[in-house]
Scaffold this motif. Structure first.
Motif, PDB file in Angstrom:
ATOM      1  N   SER A  95       9.493  23.936 -48.530  1.00 23.41           N
ATOM      2  CA  SER A  95       9.737  23.964 -49.973  1.00 23.41           C
ATOM      3  C   SER A  95      11.033  24.705 -50.292  1.00 23.41           C
ATOM      4  O   SER A  95      11.754  24.328 -51.225  1.00 23.41           O
ATOM      5  CB  SER A  95       8.558  24.628 -50.702  1.00 23.41           C
ATOM      6  N   ILE A  96      11.348  25.725 -49.499  1.00 22.56           N
ATOM      7  CA  ILE A  96      12.620  26.424 -49.670  1.00 22.56           C
ATOM      8  C   ILE A  96      13.777  25.481 -49.380  1.00 22.56           C
ATOM      9  O   ILE A  96      14.784  25.449 -50.088  1.00 22.56           O
ATOM     10  CB  ILE A  96      12.692  27.657 -48.740  1.00 22.56           C
ATOM     11  N   SER A  97      13.607  24.683 -48.320  1.00 19.26           N
ATOM     12  CA  SER A  97      14.648  23.708 -47.976  1.00 19.26           C
ATOM     13  C   SER A  97      14.891  22.737 -49.133  1.00 19.26           C
ATOM     14  O   SER A  97      16.034  22.428 -49.473  1.00 19.26           O
ATOM     15  CB  SER A  97      14.228  22.939 -46.716  1.00 19.26           C
ATOM     16  N   VAL A 112      18.294  25.210 -44.737  1.00 18.71           N
ATOM     17  CA  VAL A 112      17.051  25.642 -44.096  1.00 18.71           C
ATOM     18  C   VAL A 112      16.428  24.415 -43.449  1.00 18.71           C
ATOM     19  O   VAL A 112      15.967  23.508 -44.149  1.00 18.71           O
ATOM     20  CB  VAL A 112      16.060  26.264 -45.107  1.00 18.71           C
ATOM     21  N   GLU A 113      16.430  24.379 -42.135  1.00 23.81           N
ATOM     22  CA  GLU A 113      15.861  23.248 -41.414  1.00 23.81           C
ATOM     23  C   GLU A 113      14.813  23.734 -40.418  1.00 23.81           C
ATOM     24  O   GLU A 113      14.882  24.867 -39.923  1.00 23.81           O
ATOM     25  CB  GLU A 113      16.945  22.476 -40.675  1.00 23.81           C
ATOM     26  N   GLN A 114      13.859  22.834 -40.117  1.00 23.78           N
ATOM     27  CA  GLN A 114      12.819  23.145 -39.145  1.00 23.78           C
ATOM     28  C   GLN A 114      12.823  22.090 -38.044  1.00 23.78           C
ATOM     29  O   GLN A 114      12.970  20.892 -38.325  1.00 23.78           O
ATOM     30  CB  GLN A 114      11.442  23.180 -39.813  1.00 23.78           C
ATOM     31  N   VAL A 115      12.633  22.550 -36.813  1.00 27.63           N
ATOM     32  CA  VAL A 115      12.601  21.661 -35.669  1.00 27.63           C
ATOM     33  C   VAL A 115      11.481  22.109 -34.735  1.00 27.63           C
ATOM     34  O   VAL A 115      11.177  23.295 -34.641  1.00 27.63           O
ATOM     35  CB  VAL A 115      13.960  21.660 -34.923  1.00 27.63           C
ATOM     36  N   ILE A 116      10.856  21.154 -34.061  1.00 23.87           N
ATOM     37  CA  ILE A 116       9.880  21.451 -33.015  1.00 23.87           C
ATOM     38  C   ILE A 116      10.552  21.229 -31.667  1.00 23.87           C
ATOM     39  O   ILE A 116      11.153  20.178 -31.433  1.00 23.87           O
ATOM     40  CB  ILE A 116       8.641  20.549 -33.130  1.00 23.87           C
ATOM     41  N   VAL A 117      10.468  22.224 -30.787  1.00 21.35           N
ATOM     42  CA  VAL A 117      10.935  22.097 -29.407  1.00 21.35           C
ATOM     43  C   VAL A 117       9.739  22.407 -28.516  1.00 21.35           C
ATOM     44  O   VAL A 117       9.247  23.534 -28.494  1.00 21.35           O
ATOM     45  CB  VAL A 117      12.108  23.048 -29.102  1.00 21.35           C
ATOM     46  N   SER A 118       9.265  21.405 -27.791  1.00 18.66           N
ATOM     47  CA  SER A 118       7.972  21.527 -27.117  1.00 18.66           C
ATOM     48  C   SER A 118       7.976  20.888 -25.735  1.00 18.66           C
ATOM     49  O   SER A 118       8.629  19.860 -25.508  1.00 18.66           O
ATOM     50  CB  SER A 118       6.881  20.867 -27.968  1.00 18.66           C
ATOM     51  N   ASP A 119       7.183  21.486 -24.840  1.00 17.43           N
ATOM     52  CA  ASP A 119       6.970  20.920 -23.512  1.00 17.43           C
ATOM     53  C   ASP A 119       5.772  19.971 -23.494  1.00 17.43           C
ATOM     54  O   ASP A 119       5.261  19.631 -22.422  1.00 17.43           O
ATOM     55  CB  ASP A 119       6.762  22.046 -22.484  1.00 17.43           C
TER      56      ASP A 119
END
Length: 316
Positions: A95-97, A112-119
Motif C-alpha cells: 500500500s505504501i508503494s 518501494v518494491e517487493q521481491v521474493i528470492v527463494s530456493d
C-alpha cells in the motif's frame, strides 16, 4: 528515481508461507510420514534435493489425469499455511508503494518494491500467491528455481510430473553460469541474485535501502555480503512446528500455529529450524562485522510490530 528507494526482499519458505513448500505440497497427497521417509531415503542416497521433490511429485501424480494433476498441485500449493500478520506486513508495504506511485507518478514506480528470492520452485510459489490473491503485491517479481509440468509420453502409462530447473548453472537456468559462492548450494546464491537486481533494476540510480526478511542459512549470505549499514535484516528465530497439510491450511493466527520466540522451556534434540542467526553468530565469532541492523522475530505479530516501527513509520 528518488534516492530513498526501498527494496524489500522476502524469503518464501517459513517466511511468506509458514512451512517448507517442497515438503508441504508432496505431503498434501502422500502424507507427512511417507514424504519424510522418502526424502530421507533419496537424500541420504545422494539425490539432489530438487530431484527428490520431482520424485515425490511423480508419486503424487499416480491416478491423476494430466489436467487434474495440474489443478490438484496448484490447489495443494494454495493451501500452504501463512501467518495473517505476515500477510498484513506484505499488504502494508504494498500500500505504501501504491501511495508513493500516486505521489510521484512514474518516478514512484520503484520507490518501494517487493521481491521474493527463494530456493523453492516457481510452480509452488506462484500457485500459492495466485491462490491467495498475493501475487500483485510483489512488484519486483519472483526469483526461484523455475519449474514446469511435464506430460507423460502418450505411449506409456507413466503419470505426469514436475521438472525443476536450478536457478543457476544450466543452459536453461535463469542464470546459466555457476555463481561460485563457496557457502551456498549450487542451484542458488541469494547474494548473486541481489547484486543482479541492484545492477539491473536500479542501474544508474542511487542504491536502494534493502529490507530483508528471512530465516535460513542461505539468507545469511546476502546479510553478510550484500546488505550494508542502513539496511535492515528481519531474521526469524526459534523453532518451527511441523506443517501437516491435514491440519494446517491457509491463514493462521500466531496462537493457533506459531511457537512464540519468548518460549524458553523447550528441550530440543536437533538444531533449530531457523538457521540464519546461528550462521550470523558463527560469522561474528570469526571476526566478521554484521553491517545491517538486525531485528529478530518469530511470530507474525512480532514481525508486524518491527516493520511498523522501523520501516513503515517513515511513510506515515
Amino acid at each position: 528515481m528518488e534516492k530513498d528507494a526501498t527494496l524489500v526482499v522476502w524469503d518464501f519458505d517459513w517466511t511468506i508461507a509458514n512451512c517448507n513448500s517442497d515438503e508441504y505440497v508432496p505431503a498434501y497427497f502422500l502424507g507427512v510420514d511417507a514424504v519424510k521417509k522418502r526424502f530421507d531415503e533419496l537424500y541420504s542416497a545422494g539425490v539432489d534435493w530438487h530431484c527428490c521433490v520431482e520424485e515425490q511429485m511423480k508419486d503424487a501424480a499416480n491416478g491423476y489425469a494430466e489436467k487434474d494433476y495440474r489443478d490438484a498441485v496448484r490447489t495443494a500449493a494454495a493451501c500452504m499455511p501463512y501467518l495473517e500478520d505476515v500477510r498484513r506486513v506484505v499488504e502494508g508495504i504494498s500500500s505504501i508503494s501504491s501511495k508513493e506511485k500516486e505521489k510521484h507518478g512514474d518516478d514512484g514506480l520503484k520507490l518501494v518494491e517487493q521481491v521474493i528470492v527463494s530456493d523453492g520452485n516457481e510452480i509452488f510459489i506462484r500457485s500459492f500467491l495466485e491462490g491467495n490473491g498475493m501475487l500483485p503485491l510483489f512488484s519486483a517479481g519472483i526469483v526461484s528455481n523455475s519449474a514446469s509440468f511435464i506430460s507423460a509420453p502418450a505411449e506409456t502409462e507413466s503419470p505426469p510430473s514436475i521438472k525443476v530447473v536450478p536457478c543457476f548453472g544450466t543452459a536453461t537456468s535463469t542464470f546459466p553460469q555457476s555463481h561460485q559462492c563457496p557457502t551456498c548450494p549450487s542451484n542458488l546464491c541469494k547474494s548473486h541474485v541481489l547484486r543482479h537486481l541492484l545492477s539491473t533494476t536500479y542501474a544508474g540510480c542511487t542504491r536502494p535501502r534493502i529490507i530483508y526478511v528471512g530465516d535460513g542459512s542461505n539468507d545469511a549470505c546476502p546479510a553478510l555480503h550484500v546488505l550494508q549499514q542502513g539496511d535492515i535484516l528481519f531474521a526469524r528465530t526459534g523453532y518451527a512446528p511441523d506443517a501437516d497439510p491435514q491440519q494446517r491450511k491457509g491463514k493462521q493466527s500466531d496462537d493457533s500455529y506459531c511457537e512464540k520466540s519468548q518460549s524458553t522451556n523447550f528441550v530440543h534434540t536437533q538444531p533449530p529450524r531457523f538457521r540464519i542467526i546461528p550462521k550470523l553468530d558463527a560469522a561474528k565469532a570469526e571476526g566478521t562485522t554484521i553491517k545491517p541492523d538486525v531485528y529478530c522475530w518469530n511470530s507474525g505479530k512480532e514481525l508486524h510490530e518491527l516493520v511498523n516501527k522501523h520501516v513503515l513509520h517513515k511513510y506515515m
